[in-house]
Write a protein that holds these residues in place. Structure first.
Motif, PDB file in Angstrom:
ATOM      1  N   PHE A  65       0.814  -1.206   0.000  1.00  0.00           N
ATOM      2  CA  PHE A  65       0.000   0.000   0.000  1.00  0.00           C
ATOM      3  C   PHE A  65       0.848   1.257   0.000  1.00  0.00           C
ATOM      4  CE2 PHE A  65      -2.375  -3.336   2.241  1.00  0.00           C
ATOM      5  CZ  PHE A  65      -3.365  -3.521   1.288  1.00  0.00           C
ATOM      6  N   GLY A  66       2.119   1.103  -0.383  1.00  0.00           N
ATOM      7  CA  GLY A  66       3.007   2.258  -0.436  1.00  0.00           C
ATOM      8  C   GLY A  66       2.580   3.222  -1.528  1.00  0.00           C
ATOM      9  N   THR A  67       3.148   4.395  -1.479  1.00  0.00           N
ATOM     10  CA  THR A  67       2.778   5.416  -2.453  1.00  0.00           C
ATOM     11  C   THR A  67       3.702   5.431  -3.657  1.00  0.00           C
ATOM     12  OG1 THR A  67       4.100   7.013  -1.225  1.00  0.00           O
ATOM     13  CG2 THR A  67       1.746   6.916  -0.715  1.00  0.00           C
ATOM     14  N   GLY A  68       4.840   4.741  -3.579  1.00  0.00           N
ATOM     15  CA  GLY A  68       5.769   4.740  -4.697  1.00  0.00           C
ATOM     16  C   GLY A  68       5.298   3.842  -5.824  1.00  0.00           C
ATOM     17  N   GLU A  69       5.785   4.131  -7.009  1.00  0.00           N
ATOM     18  CA  GLU A  69       5.411   3.323  -8.165  1.00  0.00           C
ATOM     19  C   GLU A  69       6.098   1.961  -8.120  1.00  0.00           C
ATOM     20  OE1 GLU A  69       6.013   3.301 -12.955  1.00  0.00           O
ATOM     21  OE2 GLU A  69       5.881   5.244 -11.978  1.00  0.00           O
ATOM     22  N   LEU A  70       7.361   1.919  -7.631  1.00  0.00           N
ATOM     23  CA  LEU A  70       8.084   0.652  -7.520  1.00  0.00           C
ATOM     24  C   LEU A  70       8.037   0.160  -6.085  1.00  0.00           C
ATOM     25  CD1 LEU A  70      11.326   0.962  -9.663  1.00  0.00           C
ATOM     26  CD2 LEU A  70       9.325  -0.426 -10.102  1.00  0.00           C
ATOM     27  N   ILE A  71       7.765  -1.117  -5.934  1.00  0.00           N
ATOM     28  CA  ILE A  71       7.670  -1.727  -4.611  1.00  0.00           C
ATOM     29  C   ILE A  71       8.655  -2.877  -4.542  1.00  0.00           C
ATOM     30  CG2 ILE A  71       6.182  -3.052  -3.069  1.00  0.00           C
ATOM     31  CD1 ILE A  71       3.831  -1.468  -4.203  1.00  0.00           C
ATOM     32  N   HIS A  72       9.455  -2.873  -3.491  1.00  0.00           N
ATOM     33  CA  HIS A  72      10.405  -3.956  -3.256  1.00  0.00           C
ATOM     34  C   HIS A  72       9.800  -4.854  -2.188  1.00  0.00           C
ATOM     35  CE1 HIS A  72      14.690  -5.264  -1.953  1.00  0.00           C
ATOM     36  NE2 HIS A  72      14.150  -6.121  -2.779  1.00  0.00           N
ATOM     37  N   LEU A  73       9.369  -6.034  -2.584  1.00  0.00           N
ATOM     38  CA  LEU A  73       8.712  -6.964  -1.676  1.00  0.00           C
ATOM     39  C   LEU A  73       9.712  -8.043  -1.286  1.00  0.00           C
ATOM     40  CD1 LEU A  73       5.970  -7.623  -0.375  1.00  0.00           C
ATOM     41  CD2 LEU A  73       5.476  -9.038  -2.360  1.00  0.00           C
ATOM     42  N   LYS A  74      10.029  -8.081   0.011  1.00  0.00           N
ATOM     43  CA  LYS A  74      11.004  -9.051   0.496  1.00  0.00           C
ATOM     44  C   LYS A  74      10.599  -9.444   1.902  1.00  0.00           C
ATOM     45  CE  LYS A  74      15.940  -9.636   1.131  1.00  0.00           C
ATOM     46  NZ  LYS A  74      17.238  -9.004   1.096  1.00  0.00           N
ATOM     47  N   GLY A  77      11.759 -16.020   4.109  1.00  0.00           N
ATOM     48  CA  GLY A  77      11.357 -17.241   3.432  1.00  0.00           C
ATOM     49  C   GLY A  77      10.643 -17.030   2.110  1.00  0.00           C
ATOM     50  N   ALA A  78      10.489 -15.785   1.675  1.00  0.00           N
ATOM     51  CA  ALA A  78       9.804 -15.499   0.413  1.00  0.00           C
ATOM     52  C   ALA A  78      10.818 -14.969  -0.597  1.00  0.00           C
ATOM     53  CB  ALA A  78       8.702 -14.471   0.633  1.00  0.00           C
ATOM     54  N   PRO A  79      10.591 -15.231  -1.878  1.00  0.00           N
ATOM     55  CA  PRO A  79      11.520 -14.701  -2.879  1.00  0.00           C
ATOM     56  C   PRO A  79      11.420 -13.181  -2.970  1.00  0.00           C
ATOM     57  CG  PRO A  79       9.634 -15.723  -3.950  1.00  0.00           C
ATOM     58  CD  PRO A  79       9.499 -15.994  -2.483  1.00  0.00           C
ATOM     59  N   GLU A  80      12.523 -12.571  -3.292  1.00  0.00           N
ATOM     60  CA  GLU A  80      12.553 -11.121  -3.477  1.00  0.00           C
ATOM     61  C   GLU A  80      11.824 -10.777  -4.770  1.00  0.00           C
ATOM     62  OE1 GLU A  80      15.968  -7.777  -3.247  1.00  0.00           O
ATOM     63  OE2 GLU A  80      16.413  -9.477  -4.522  1.00  0.00           O
ATOM     64  N   ARG A  81      10.989  -9.753  -4.714  1.00  0.00           N
ATOM     65  CA  ARG A  81      10.224  -9.341  -5.890  1.00  0.00           C
ATOM     66  C   ARG A  81      10.226  -7.825  -6.011  1.00  0.00           C
ATOM     67  NH1 ARG A  81       6.537 -13.474  -7.741  1.00  0.00           N
ATOM     68  NH2 ARG A  81       6.442 -15.181  -6.266  1.00  0.00           N
ATOM     69  N   TRP A  82      10.249  -7.367  -7.257  1.00  0.00           N
ATOM     70  CA  TRP A  82      10.058  -5.958  -7.565  1.00  0.00           C
ATOM     71  C   TRP A  82       8.751  -5.843  -8.316  1.00  0.00           C
ATOM     72  CZ3 TRP A  82      12.716  -1.814  -5.909  1.00  0.00           C
ATOM     73  CH2 TRP A  82      13.968  -2.037  -5.356  1.00  0.00           C
ATOM     74  N   LEU A  83       7.888  -4.965  -7.842  1.00  0.00           N
ATOM     75  CA  LEU A  83       6.572  -4.782  -8.453  1.00  0.00           C
ATOM     76  C   LEU A  83       6.377  -3.323  -8.848  1.00  0.00           C
ATOM     77  CD1 LEU A  83       4.499  -6.668  -5.725  1.00  0.00           C
ATOM     78  CD2 LEU A  83       5.353  -7.623  -7.859  1.00  0.00           C
ATOM     79  N   LEU A  96      -8.243   0.341  -6.470  1.00  0.00           N
ATOM     80  CA  LEU A  96      -7.782  -0.887  -7.100  1.00  0.00           C
ATOM     81  C   LEU A  96      -6.279  -0.773  -7.351  1.00  0.00           C
ATOM     82  CD1 LEU A  96      -8.520  -3.640  -8.321  1.00  0.00           C
ATOM     83  CD2 LEU A  96      -8.871  -2.454 -10.504  1.00  0.00           C
ATOM     84  N   TYR A  97      -5.528  -1.684  -6.745  1.00  0.00           N
ATOM     85  CA  TYR A  97      -4.073  -1.729  -6.911  1.00  0.00           C
ATOM     86  C   TYR A  97      -3.756  -2.806  -7.937  1.00  0.00           C
ATOM     87  CZ  TYR A  97      -3.578   1.028  -2.640  1.00  0.00           C
ATOM     88  OH  TYR A  97      -3.632   2.017  -1.693  1.00  0.00           O
ATOM     89  N   CYS A  98      -2.985  -2.450  -8.946  1.00  0.00           N
ATOM     90  CA  CYS A  98      -2.573  -3.389  -9.983  1.00  0.00           C
ATOM     91  C   CYS A  98      -1.052  -3.502  -9.932  1.00  0.00           C
ATOM     92  CB  CYS A  98      -3.023  -2.878 -11.353  1.00  0.00           C
ATOM     93  SG  CYS A  98      -2.482  -3.924 -12.709  1.00  0.00           S
ATOM     94  N   TYR A  99      -0.554  -4.715  -9.711  1.00  0.00           N
ATOM     95  CA  TYR A  99       0.885  -4.951  -9.558  1.00  0.00           C
ATOM     96  C   TYR A  99       1.395  -5.793 -10.718  1.00  0.00           C
ATOM     97  CZ  TYR A  99      -0.461  -3.892  -4.753  1.00  0.00           C
ATOM     98  OH  TYR A  99      -0.982  -3.312  -3.633  1.00  0.00           O
ATOM     99  N   THR A 100       2.457  -5.327 -11.354  1.00  0.00           N
ATOM    100  CA  THR A 100       3.112  -6.133 -12.385  1.00  0.00           C
ATOM    101  C   THR A 100       4.552  -6.365 -11.944  1.00  0.00           C
ATOM    102  OG1 THR A 100       3.558  -4.101 -13.623  1.00  0.00           O
ATOM    103  CG2 THR A 100       1.704  -5.420 -14.345  1.00  0.00           C
ATOM    104  N   GLU A 101       5.032  -7.567 -12.171  1.00  0.00           N
ATOM    105  CA  GLU A 101       6.393  -7.916 -11.764  1.00  0.00           C
ATOM    106  C   GLU A 101       7.382  -7.269 -12.723  1.00  0.00           C
ATOM    107  OE1 GLU A 101       7.644 -11.049  -9.775  1.00  0.00           O
ATOM    108  OE2 GLU A 101       5.726 -11.996  -9.378  1.00  0.00           O
ATOM    109  N   VAL A 102       8.360  -6.571 -12.169  1.00  0.00           N
ATOM    110  CA  VAL A 102       9.370  -5.894 -12.984  1.00  0.00           C
ATOM    111  C   VAL A 102      10.783  -6.258 -12.529  1.00  0.00           C
ATOM    112  CG1 VAL A 102       7.894  -3.974 -13.712  1.00  0.00           C
ATOM    113  CG2 VAL A 102       9.168  -3.812 -11.568  1.00  0.00           C
ATOM    114  N   GLY A 103      10.909  -7.328 -11.786  1.00  0.00           N
ATOM    115  CA  GLY A 103      12.230  -7.746 -11.313  1.00  0.00           C
ATOM    116  C   GLY A 103      13.187  -8.028 -12.447  1.00  0.00           C
ATOM    117  N   ARG A 104      12.699  -8.651 -13.506  1.00  0.00           N
ATOM    118  CA  ARG A 104      13.552  -8.955 -14.655  1.00  0.00           C
ATOM    119  C   ARG A 104      14.034  -7.671 -15.320  1.00  0.00           C
ATOM    120  NH1 ARG A 104      15.288 -12.379 -18.450  1.00  0.00           N
ATOM    121  NH2 ARG A 104      14.833 -12.003 -20.647  1.00  0.00           N
ATOM    122  N   GLU A 105      13.120  -6.700 -15.466  1.00  0.00           N
ATOM    123  CA  GLU A 105      13.507  -5.424 -16.074  1.00  0.00           C
ATOM    124  C   GLU A 105      14.538  -4.696 -15.214  1.00  0.00           C
ATOM    125  OE1 GLU A 105      10.421  -6.492 -15.748  1.00  0.00           O
ATOM    126  OE2 GLU A 105       9.424  -6.364 -17.678  1.00  0.00           O
TER     127      GLU A 105
END
Length: 194
Positions: A65-74, A77-83, A96-105
Motif C-alpha cells: 500500500f506504499g505510495t511509490g510506483e516501484l515496490i520492493h517486496l522481500k 522465506g519469500a523470494p525477493e520481488r520488484w513490483l 484498485l491496486y494493480c501490480y506487475t512484476e518488474v524484477g527482470r527489467e
C-alpha cells in the motif's frame, strides 16, 4: 469489484487475470484479491480480506500500500520481488491496486549499467597492458596541463618507445614488463599510458 452474481464474466476474468490485483474498500480494508496476488504475496486471499494496511499478517506486505510506483517486496522465506504498482479508483471509494512484476527489467537495467561501465573502461583502457590508452591520456593531459598552469607547477611529459626484436610474443612480454615497471615506480599522481 464486480459482484460474482451480477457480472460473473468480469469477476472470473479479474480473478484469473495474469496481473496481481487488490481492492481496498473506502474504509481501508482489503475487499478483494485475485489469484495472481496470492502467488505474489504467498498468502491465500482469505488471509488478506478484511485487513487494513497495519493489520496485515506480515509487516513485509505493508509495502503493497506504499505510495511509490516501484515496490520492493522481500520477506522471510519469500523470494525477493520488484513490483510496479498502479492505483485506480473505479468508484464507491474503492481503490484498485494493480501490480506487475518488474524484477527482470530491473535486473536487466542493472546489467546494462554494469556493461556500459565495462564498455567505457574498454574505450579508455589498453587491452594488452590494462594501462589507460591514448584517449584516456588525452583527457587526463588536459587536466594536468590546466592544473599546472593554475598552480604554476612544472609539468613533464616523457615519451618512451620500446623496440623489441625476437620471437613472436616477445614484444607483448616486453610491453607488459615495461607497464608493470612503470606502475611500480611512478608516484600515485603520475599518469602512465600506452
Amino acid at each position: 469489484m464486480p459482484d460474482q452474481q451480477a457480472d460473473p464474466c468480469a469477476h472470473a476474468w479479474l480473478t484469473n487475470a495474469p496481473v496481481a490485483l487488490l481492492a481496498l474498500a473506502a474504509d481501508g480494508r482489503v475487499r478483494w484479491a485475485n489469484r495472481a496476488l496470492e502467488a505474489v504475496v504467498g498468502l491465500p486471499a482469505a488471509q488478506l480480506l478484511g485487513h487494513t494496511r497495519d493489520s496485515l499478517p506480515s509487516p513485509a506486505h505493508r509495502v503493497l500500500f506504499g505510495t511509490g510506483e516501484l515496490i520492493h517486496l522481500k520477506g522471510p522465506g519469500a523470494p525477493e520481488r520488484w513490483l510496479r504498482c498502479q492505483v485506480s479508483e473505479p468508484g464507491d471509494g474503492v481503490r484498485l491496486y494493480c501490480y506487475t512484476e518488474v524484477g527482470r527489467e530491473i535486473a536487466l537495467a542493472e546489467q546494462n549499467r554494469r556493461l556500459a561501465g565495462e564498455i567505457e573502461g574498454l574505450r579508455t583502457t589498453d587491452t594488452l597492458t590494462g594501462l589507460p590508452n591514448r584517449r584516456a591520456l588525452a583527457q587526463q593531459l588536459e587536466l594536468h596541463v590546466s592544473r599546472s598552469r593554475r598552480y604554476h607547477n612544472p609539468l613533464s611529459l616523457v615519451h618512451v618507445e620500446l623496440q623489441v626484436q625476437g620471437p613472436d610474443g616477445a614484444g607483448d612480454a616486453a610491453m607488459l614488463a615495461m607497464a608493470r615497471h612503470l606502475r611500480e615506480r611512478l608516484r600515485w599522481v603520475d599518469q602512465v599510458a600506452r
